[in-house]
Write a protein that holds these residues in place. Structure first.
Motif, PDB file in Angstrom:
ATOM      1  N   ASP A  27       0.859  -1.183   0.000  1.00  0.00           N
ATOM      2  CA  ASP A  27       0.000   0.000   0.000  1.00  0.00           C
ATOM      3  C   ASP A  27       0.898   1.236   0.000  1.00  0.00           C
ATOM      4  O   ASP A  27       2.113   1.131  -0.210  1.00  0.00           O
ATOM      5  CB  ASP A  27      -0.957  -0.026   1.198  1.00  0.00           C
ATOM      6  N   ASN A  28       0.314   2.419   0.243  1.00  0.00           N
ATOM      7  CA  ASN A  28       1.110   3.647   0.179  1.00  0.00           C
ATOM      8  C   ASN A  28       1.553   4.154   1.548  1.00  0.00           C
ATOM      9  O   ASN A  28       2.017   5.292   1.675  1.00  0.00           O
ATOM     10  CB  ASN A  28       0.321   4.735  -0.541  1.00  0.00           C
ATOM     11  N   GLU A  79       4.322   0.598  -4.160  1.00  0.00           N
ATOM     12  CA  GLU A  79       2.933   1.032  -3.993  1.00  0.00           C
ATOM     13  C   GLU A  79       2.305   1.487  -5.309  1.00  0.00           C
ATOM     14  O   GLU A  79       1.188   2.011  -5.318  1.00  0.00           O
ATOM     15  CB  GLU A  79       2.880   2.206  -3.005  1.00  0.00           C
ATOM     16  N   ASN A 117       8.920   1.354   0.584  1.00  0.00           N
ATOM     17  CA  ASN A 117       8.048   0.291   0.058  1.00  0.00           C
ATOM     18  C   ASN A 117       8.650  -0.420  -1.151  1.00  0.00           C
ATOM     19  O   ASN A 117       8.307  -1.577  -1.425  1.00  0.00           O
ATOM     20  CB  ASN A 117       6.677   0.874  -0.298  1.00  0.00           C
TER      21      ASN A 117
END
Length: 285
Positions: free
Chosen positions: A198-199, A243, A210
């Motif tokens: 995800d972010n 992400e 990430n």
């Protein structure tokens, strides 16, 4: 004396009545708990079925797009052949050579159709075998799709890794072993392991962001398939997309959960496609 007996009788009646009420209350609570559990199970089964319906709709859409692309290629080839016929009339090209060219082109088209049909059949068998091998609980966290001749197996991060880590957890072993068996059964396919997050920013020791996390998670799965389940490492590739390849918006917790996933992508070997391209007829003569 009669009064005492009366009071004793009333007390005993109240006591018995109280016991009966307690038993009824306990019974009601147990029945309510059982109904609640049944309702939860039905909700989970409904969610799983809805997910499968969505997956099948996406597969159908992918097949329709592939068909449209094939039709477009065929139309372009037909236009090329028509142009060749016009050029032949204008330049008195040998008719026999033109017929050979047309036959060669038709043979190539038939070859393309046969290859695509074979690939689609193998992918469908592969997908069915994998889906049948997974339990009902595993299917809640594993999504299997076929899009444009490629098999995508998407696994939720909470079933593969320890929280906030790239280490494989114990509950992933059984699912990975089933996927590894399918991969080993289909030796003519290459396998790309792709990590997605995800972010939400992450910064831990040896994990800068990430990008790092998604690549490390993909690498962990690759090494697990190689060292524990004997998949040929020459067939494996590890990659991370961070992400930047979300399935849903990261504005909700559910969206973030869907985006935190690892995809196992099973594709025909690249050299087979290159060989097919090499067999394409030369239409420039």
């Amino acid at each position: 004396m009669k009064t005492n007996v009366l009071f004793a009788t009333l007390a005993a009646g109240l006591l018995l009545s109280s016991c009966a009420m307690k038993k009824d209350l306990v019974s009601c609570r147990e029945e309510n708990k059982s109904l609640t559990n049944s309702l939860q199970t039905l909700k989970e089964e409904l969610a799983a079925k809805n997910s499968r319906i969505t997956s099948m709709e996406e597969q159908q859409k992918g097949m329709q797009q592939a068909l449209a692309a094939t039709e477009s290629k065929y139309n372009k080839m037909q236009e090329s052949l028509n142009q060749s016929l016009q050029n032949a009339n204008q330049n008195n090209v040998n008719l026999e050579k033109l017929v050979d060219q047309i036959n060669e082109s038709n043979q190539y088209i038939r070859h393309l159709v046969e290859v695509k049909s074979k690939s689609d059949s193998l992918n469908m068998v592969l997908t069915n075998n994998l889906t049948r091998s997974l339990s009902k609980e595993e299917l809640k966290e594993v999504d299997v799709q076929v899009l444009k001749g490629v098999v995508y197996i998407s696994l939720a991060d909470n079933m593969l890794y320890q929280s906030g880590s790239y280490e494989i957890n114990n509950r992933a072993a059984e699912t990975l072993s089933k996927i590894a068996k399918i991969i080993k059964d289909y030796k003519d396919y290459d396998v790309l392991i792709e990590g997605n997050t995800d972010n939400v920013p992450i910064s831990r020791e040896n994990i800068r962001n990430n990008w790092d996390l998604s690549c490390l998670r993909a690498s962990s799965v690759v090494q697990e398939l190689q060292t524990k389940y004997g998949v040929d490492p020459k067939r494996l590739t590890a990659g991370g997309r961070g992400e930047y390849n979300p399935l849903q918006s990261n504005d909700t917790d559910l969206g973030k959960q869907r985006n935190r996933r690892t995809q196992i992508i099973i594709t025909p070997k690249l050299d087979e496609f290159m060989e097919l391209i090499g067999e394409a007829p030369d239409t420039n003569d």
